[in-house]
Design a protein around this motif. Sequence first.
Motif, mmCIF file in Angstrom:
data_model
loop_
_atom_site.group_PDB
_atom_site.id
_atom_site.type_symbol
_atom_site.label_atom_id
_atom_site.label_comp_id
_atom_site.label_asym_id
_atom_site.label_seq_id
_atom_site.Cartn_x
_atom_site.Cartn_y
_atom_site.Cartn_z
ATOM 1 N N LYS A 178 0.807 -1.215 0.000
ATOM 2 C CA LYS A 178 0.000 0.000 0.000
ATOM 3 C C LYS A 178 0.843 1.268 0.000
ATOM 4 C CE LYS A 178 -3.868 2.158 2.491
ATOM 5 N NZ LYS A 178 -4.799 2.041 3.650
ATOM 6 N N PHE A 179 1.985 1.218 0.699
ATOM 7 C CA PHE A 179 2.783 2.423 0.895
ATOM 8 C C PHE A 179 4.146 2.302 0.239
ATOM 9 C CE2 PHE A 179 0.081 2.279 4.796
ATOM 10 C CZ PHE A 179 -0.740 3.348 4.463
ATOM 11 N N ASP A 180 4.710 3.453 -0.166
ATOM 12 C CA ASP A 180 6.022 3.481 -0.794
ATOM 13 C C ASP A 180 7.087 2.870 0.105
ATOM 14 O OD1 ASP A 180 4.544 4.932 -2.572
ATOM 15 O OD2 ASP A 180 5.480 6.860 -2.112
ATOM 16 N N VAL A 181 6.956 3.097 1.417
ATOM 17 C CA VAL A 181 7.968 2.635 2.357
ATOM 18 C C VAL A 181 8.070 1.111 2.385
ATOM 19 C CG1 VAL A 181 6.452 2.517 4.388
ATOM 20 C CG2 VAL A 181 8.868 3.095 4.685
ATOM 21 N N GLU A 182 7.037 0.444 1.869
ATOM 22 C CA GLU A 182 7.030 -1.024 1.866
ATOM 23 C C GLU A 182 7.688 -1.609 0.618
ATOM 24 O OE1 GLU A 182 2.998 -2.373 3.956
ATOM 25 O OE2 GLU A 182 2.629 -0.834 2.426
ATOM 26 N N LEU A 183 8.055 -0.776 -0.326
ATOM 27 C CA LEU A 183 8.686 -1.265 -1.554
ATOM 28 C C LEU A 183 10.095 -1.759 -1.262
ATOM 29 C CD1 LEU A 183 7.560 1.545 -4.039
ATOM 30 C CD2 LEU A 183 6.653 -0.787 -3.898
ATOM 31 N N SER A 184 10.471 -2.826 -1.907
ATOM 32 C CA SER A 184 11.806 -3.407 -1.718
ATOM 33 C C SER A 184 12.817 -2.689 -2.606
ATOM 34 C CB SER A 184 11.780 -4.892 -2.093
ATOM 35 O OG SER A 184 11.540 -5.034 -3.495
ATOM 36 N N GLU A 185 14.079 -3.070 -2.447
ATOM 37 C CA GLU A 185 15.135 -2.519 -3.298
ATOM 38 C C GLU A 185 14.836 -2.803 -4.763
ATOM 39 O OE1 GLU A 185 19.755 -3.596 -4.440
ATOM 40 O OE2 GLU A 185 19.059 -4.017 -2.403
ATOM 41 N N GLU A 186 14.414 -4.027 -5.051
ATOM 42 C CA GLU A 186 14.106 -4.401 -6.431
ATOM 43 C C GLU A 186 12.929 -3.598 -6.971
ATOM 44 O OE1 GLU A 186 14.539 -6.488 -3.912
ATOM 45 O OE2 GLU A 186 16.515 -7.281 -4.499
ATOM 46 N N ASP A 187 11.930 -3.409 -6.116
ATOM 47 C CA ASP A 187 10.779 -2.607 -6.543
ATOM 48 C C ASP A 187 11.194 -1.171 -6.873
ATOM 49 O OD1 ASP A 187 9.024 -4.740 -6.060
ATOM 50 O OD2 ASP A 187 8.706 -4.141 -3.970
ATOM 51 N N LEU A 188 12.051 -0.602 -6.052
ATOM 52 C CA LEU A 188 12.481 0.776 -6.278
ATOM 53 C C LEU A 188 13.332 0.889 -7.533
ATOM 54 C CD1 LEU A 188 13.155 1.906 -2.619
ATOM 55 C CD2 LEU A 188 11.393 2.799 -4.149
ATOM 56 N N GLN A 189 14.116 -0.139 -7.817
ATOM 57 C CA GLN A 189 14.885 -0.135 -9.068
ATOM 58 C C GLN A 189 13.930 -0.115 -10.263
ATOM 59 O OE1 GLN A 189 18.508 -0.093 -9.636
ATOM 60 N NE2 GLN A 189 17.479 0.603 -11.498
ATOM 61 N N THR A 190 12.845 -0.877 -10.123
ATOM 62 C CA THR A 190 11.828 -0.875 -11.181
ATOM 63 C C THR A 190 11.204 0.510 -11.334
ATOM 64 O OG1 THR A 190 11.333 -3.200 -10.730
ATOM 65 C CG2 THR A 190 9.667 -1.943 -11.953
ATOM 66 N N VAL A 191 10.931 1.152 -10.202
ATOM 67 C CA VAL A 191 10.362 2.497 -10.250
ATOM 68 C C VAL A 191 11.298 3.441 -10.989
ATOM 69 C CG1 VAL A 191 9.674 4.503 -8.876
ATOM 70 C CG2 VAL A 191 8.987 2.213 -8.146
ATOM 71 N N VAL A 192 12.599 3.388 -10.642
ATOM 72 C CA VAL A 192 13.581 4.259 -11.299
ATOM 73 C C VAL A 192 13.609 3.987 -12.792
ATOM 74 C CG1 VAL A 192 16.043 4.751 -11.522
ATOM 75 C CG2 VAL A 192 15.012 4.615 -9.247
#
Length: 899
Positions: A178-192
């Motif tokens: 639900k929240f950005d803070v719950e995204l993993s390293e891999e998820d954040l790489q995908t976001v970037v």
Amino acid sequence: MMTVSQQEQLPRCFVFKKGHSEGRTHMKALLGGKGANLCEMARLGLNVPPGLTVTTAMCEEFQRCGGELPPGLWEDVLAALKEVEQAYGKPFASTEQVPLLLSVRSGAAISMPGMMDTVLNLGLNDAVTANLAKHTSPRFALDCYRRLLDMYADVVLGAEHSLFEAELRAVREAAGVKFDVELSEEDLQTVVDRYKAVYKQHGLVIPDDPHEQLRAGISAVFRSWNTPRAVKYREINKVTGLRGTAVNVQAMVYGNFSDTSGTGVCFTRNPATGEHQLFGEFLINAQGEDVVAGIRTPQPIKEMQKTFPKIYDELLANTTLLERHLCDMQDCEFTLQDGTLYMLQTRNGKRTGPAALRVATDMVGEGLVTKEQAVLMVEARHLDQLLHPQFKDAKAYAPAVIGSGLAASPGAAVGRVVFSAADAEAWKLRGERVVLVRHETSPEDVGGMHAAAGILTSTGGMTSHAAVVARGWGKPCVCGCDGLAIDYKAKTATLGGVVLKEGDSVSLNGTTGEVIQGEQELTEAGASVLLEQFMEWVDAVRTLAVLTNCDTPEDALFARKAGAQGIGLVRTEHMFFGSAARIAAVRSMIGAMEVDPAAAGPSLAEIEAFQKDDFEGIFKAMDGLPVTIRLLDPPLHEFLPQEGDALKALIERLARELKTDAAMVQSRLASLHEANPMLGFRGCRLGIVHPEITSMQVRAIARAALAAQAAGVSAQPHIMIPLIGSIDELLHQIRVVRAAVADVTAAAGSAASIDYKLGTMIETPRACIVAEALAHEVDFFSFGTNDLTQMTLGFSRDDAEAHFLKFYQRHGVMAFDPFERVDVEGVGALMRMAAERGLRGADGKLTLGVCGEHGGNPESIEFFNSVPGMTYVSCSPLRVPIARLGAAQAALKAAKAKA
């Protein structure tokens, strides 16, 4: 206060770091509020991330340079950045050491929350992000990078934030969180990666060079000074005279670093109630924009006592120090990075009227400020909130807002929609509260306006007829509601896509200008012990007396309770609309004057009786205080119906009364209409052509004064002759006035006498020029600043508002509305001239006052306080406390300037 020339000699960039800064709080005009307070916090030794402030003067130069940084400024920024790097201990955007990243924020001299732009995490690229990940954690570095890509595209490149929000939402959904803070390293790489794809798809480019990012970020903040929302905010809040925004470039600290990090906002006292307790919110593992965006629900600041007790104690100590040092309630922003507290901002906190009053009085009790300082802490708008009925819950009605206009007269009104003055009176007689809805109002509508709980017009400005009368009666009014379309025949109005029929409920917020569908709940304002105590402090320091503009005994009693020290303006023409019998008598008088003056006697006698009763009631209400009565001022045609059945019926009635044919009456009445009535047959000109009108009114005043005296009342009539432009006009009317008073006293007996004063309204430029001659003949001058402004500027106040004044203000042609705040350079110069010449002509024995609408405007009062010999201002009854406050603050500022 520094002059502009002194400011130009100062550096264009100021560096601040813990324990040291060249900037000072008194340099707010140059450094902006945020920059000046950052410097002050640094000097106090608080843990402030080091940074630099680019001055507001550079924003002004940026606009002059066509949206480019002024020559030499970038070199100054780079030199200042070197000092910031030294204070931080690491180089900007390093690919080897822990990199210094930057926040770039706006900061005008007057707080404009949320109106201008910010860029965080500036300095990242792929290489710097990789280095940051090596020294901290990959997840943290990617979180910072995705934030920069989003904000840079939005703020600097003008891309839609929604493009990036959609990608982030898709990644959250795919990850099942639900929240950005719950995204993993891999998820954040995908976001970037997805953000970079948005850049490519839309042709966006973020410089790989961190220094170019910084240069573009500074330019973007300067550009945001003129965004539509910032311009609109300044218009609404009447923010003028600023050079632009400063830019604060500061070392990043990271509330999103870990679960022992966070960010928050707190007030040193409750901004709604003034209660002395730390009030605010914080969010764990977040950066500042997360709190503002509302994606996650912050926790109350009190919860920090449990989660981070040591940090809470440190925060409390810091905010207490700031409040004591800056002598006002503070609004602070802070970041907690891995267990270390950083103070990012402080400013005087915005507060409600009740909170402002409590904070000011409490701080006096706590010994933090003097009574004089407390007087300067409360604003006019705070008193407006305290003295007018308000809606119980403004947030609750937000979905029902259907439009807005000018907040012409403060307070809250609820009633049923009516479209004519007659209907307003009829509905009120049935016990209904009504809101009168008109294109614009005229004196013909006064009865309906008096019957209405509130007034809404589609045209007109802050000093239009509707606004002036509404303020005088304390009725909420919204004027100039551009989107309001009225169909009088169908008895409907359309606003914001909503059709309002006669009888539908509507609510007006005269303090904000909002029009709300339906009946909203009100709460009554009332006096309090705190308010009475505060107003005692106000009255102890002001030097100007405060009188009121009012026309009825009821309003006079209200104004006296509000602290009025007399009446500075009784507009006798307003009394004519008090009943059908009165307006009928006035119209009979006008008809006779135009057709057969010898037949005017009965109507004049009838009006005199009405006026005598009114004046007697006012004298009793103002027992022992001066009552300044202006003789008839408006053009006669304003008392006549303009067209239709009402005009036809009047013509037929006058023809019968005057024993003549209707065509003759119609022709004579039509001749009263003028191409430019403001400069036409009105004021003293009426009294000179028809001296019987002046004589009738003066007899009514004199008879009322004698009757009041017989009842044990100390009547103090001041008779004011309007629109004088020459000594001959004045002398003519003085002869008529003195003869009428003599006739009344002679008829009353040898022992009868009336202690009255005689004066004139200074409202024409020529009167200002010949003031020395006029002063020989009168006891007082009262400045009618409304008409003096119109004649000096050559502006029709209603037409100017409708056609060009807003454009002038929006495009910098004129900094403010001269009908709301006095034009010191033009109108003010004439007033000074008239005051100086008048005092010279009367050997100093001349009373000076102001009875125009500017008399209730605190900024104007500050100028009036400086005019030689000025002794009072006069304003509508509901603005009396505000004028008292304005006069006190003007006196304190003048004393400080002399010290």
